[in-house]
Design a protein around this motif. Structure first.
Motif, PDB file in Angstrom:
ATOM      1  N   UNK A 184      -9.367 -12.534 -12.403  1.00  0.00           N
ATOM      2  CA  UNK A 184      -8.657 -11.416 -11.781  1.00  0.00           C
ATOM      3  C   UNK A 184      -7.182 -11.391 -12.123  1.00  0.00           C
ATOM      4  N   UNK A 185      -6.797 -12.187 -13.122  1.00  0.00           N
ATOM      5  CA  UNK A 185      -5.393 -12.278 -13.539  1.00  0.00           C
ATOM      6  C   UNK A 185      -5.300 -12.146 -15.062  1.00  0.00           C
ATOM      7  N   UNK A 186      -4.146 -11.704 -15.559  1.00  0.00           N
ATOM      8  CA  UNK A 186      -3.929 -11.748 -17.002  1.00  0.00           C
ATOM      9  C   UNK A 186      -3.992 -13.206 -17.478  1.00  0.00           C
ATOM     10  N   UNK A 187      -4.428 -13.402 -18.693  1.00  0.00           N
ATOM     11  CA  UNK A 187      -4.432 -14.735 -19.293  1.00  0.00           C
ATOM     12  C   UNK A 187      -3.136 -14.874 -20.075  1.00  0.00           C
ATOM     13  N   UNK A 188      -2.390 -15.919 -19.755  1.00  0.00           N
ATOM     14  CA  UNK A 188      -1.091 -16.120 -20.397  1.00  0.00           C
ATOM     15  C   UNK A 188      -1.205 -17.195 -21.475  1.00  0.00           C
ATOM     16  N   UNK A 189      -0.461 -17.006 -22.552  1.00  0.00           N
ATOM     17  CA  UNK A 189      -0.428 -18.014 -23.611  1.00  0.00           C
ATOM     18  C   UNK A 189       0.931 -18.093 -24.296  1.00  0.00           C
ATOM     19  N   UNK A 190       1.833 -17.196 -23.920  1.00  0.00           N
ATOM     20  CA  UNK A 190       3.168 -17.245 -24.506  1.00  0.00           C
ATOM     21  C   UNK A 190       4.192 -16.888 -23.436  1.00  0.00           C
ATOM     22  N   UNK A 191       5.423 -17.294 -23.699  1.00  0.00           N
ATOM     23  CA  UNK A 191       6.499 -16.999 -22.757  1.00  0.00           C
ATOM     24  C   UNK A 191       6.694 -15.491 -22.645  1.00  0.00           C
ATOM     25  N   UNK A 192       7.046 -15.039 -21.467  1.00  0.00           N
ATOM     26  CA  UNK A 192       7.385 -13.629 -21.265  1.00  0.00           C
ATOM     27  C   UNK A 192       8.842 -13.422 -21.695  1.00  0.00           C
ATOM     28  N   UNK A 193       9.226 -12.189 -21.899  1.00  0.00           N
ATOM     29  CA  UNK A 193      10.617 -11.867 -22.186  1.00  0.00           C
ATOM     30  C   UNK A 193      11.443 -12.082 -20.923  1.00  0.00           C
ATOM     31  N   UNK A 194      12.723 -12.401 -21.053  1.00  0.00           N
ATOM     32  CA  UNK A 194      13.549 -12.595 -19.865  1.00  0.00           C
ATOM     33  C   UNK A 194      13.533 -11.390 -18.922  1.00  0.00           C
ATOM     34  N   UNK A 195      13.373 -10.201 -19.467  1.00  0.00           N
ATOM     35  CA  UNK A 195      13.348  -8.995 -18.635  1.00  0.00           C
ATOM     36  C   UNK A 195      11.976  -8.728 -18.023  1.00  0.00           C
TER      37      UNK A 195
END
Length: 186
Positions: free
Chosen positions: A62-73
């Motif tokens: 039920x969540x996005x799968x993360x694999x990289x850093x997000x942008x500071x914004x």
């Protein structure tokens, strides 16, 4: 009143990473809200796989799968973790983590988790030849000294993953239950 506990399941590129639905469902049954974080190579394994399991895992958590850093914004799309579980843990991630290297999102979360005092368990997956490298013992000791539960069987018969001979790994024998049992009860 029931409070939801959030678990970040951090998976490295080792064969058990292709079976992540198993620990996700088990952790959810134990009351965890599971967020999946992949190393870049584990993410590539899933995106290059013709079966395309990422959308199934996204639906399951039920969540996005993360694999990289997000942008500071960018906004945080995942709830804050109450615990971290890195499984499967590869030799590469072990050594970078023990040395405080944060060149991927997964490693950044793991190195930060130590400083935040988050309960953290790690279940390795590597072969016996890799396990015999002298750096493995040092890195495992470093992480254990920092409070990480590293579930690697030792010469004293302690519980944990037992490295297999090269090219003889058995993904079906990977002890997910051991990793999940190492998490705090809440």
């Amino acid at each position: 009143m029931t409070t939801t506990r959030t678990l970040y399941l951090i998976a490295c590129a080792a064969p058990p990473a292709l079976r992540l639905a198993v620990p996700i469902r088990t952790a959810q049954a134990a009351g965890w809200d599971v967020c999946l974080i992949l190393t870049p190579t584990a993410h590539r394994w899933h995106t290059d796989d013709p079966a395309g399991h990422l959308s199934d895992l996204r639906t399951l958590t039920g969540h996005p799968i993360r694999y990289e850093y997000k942008l500071p914004s960018g906004r945080d799309v995942l709830p804050k973790p109450d615990a971290l579980l890195v499984a499967p843990l590869t030799n590469n991630t072990l050594h970078k983590w023990a040395h405080g290297i944060s060149d991927t999102l997964a490693l950044g979360l793991l190195t930060e988790g130590i400083g935040l005092g988050l309960p953290t368990a790690a279940l390795p997956y590597w072969n016996a030849a890799q396990a015999r490298h002298p750096a493995v013992r040092r890195s495992v000791a470093e992480l254990r000294a920092a409070g990480v539960t590293v579930l690697l069987a030792d010469e004293h018969g302690g519980p944990g993953f037992v490295p297999h001979e090269p090219r003889h790994g058995n993904v079906n024998a990977y002890p997910w239950e051991l990793a999940l049992a190492a998490l705090p009860d809440g």
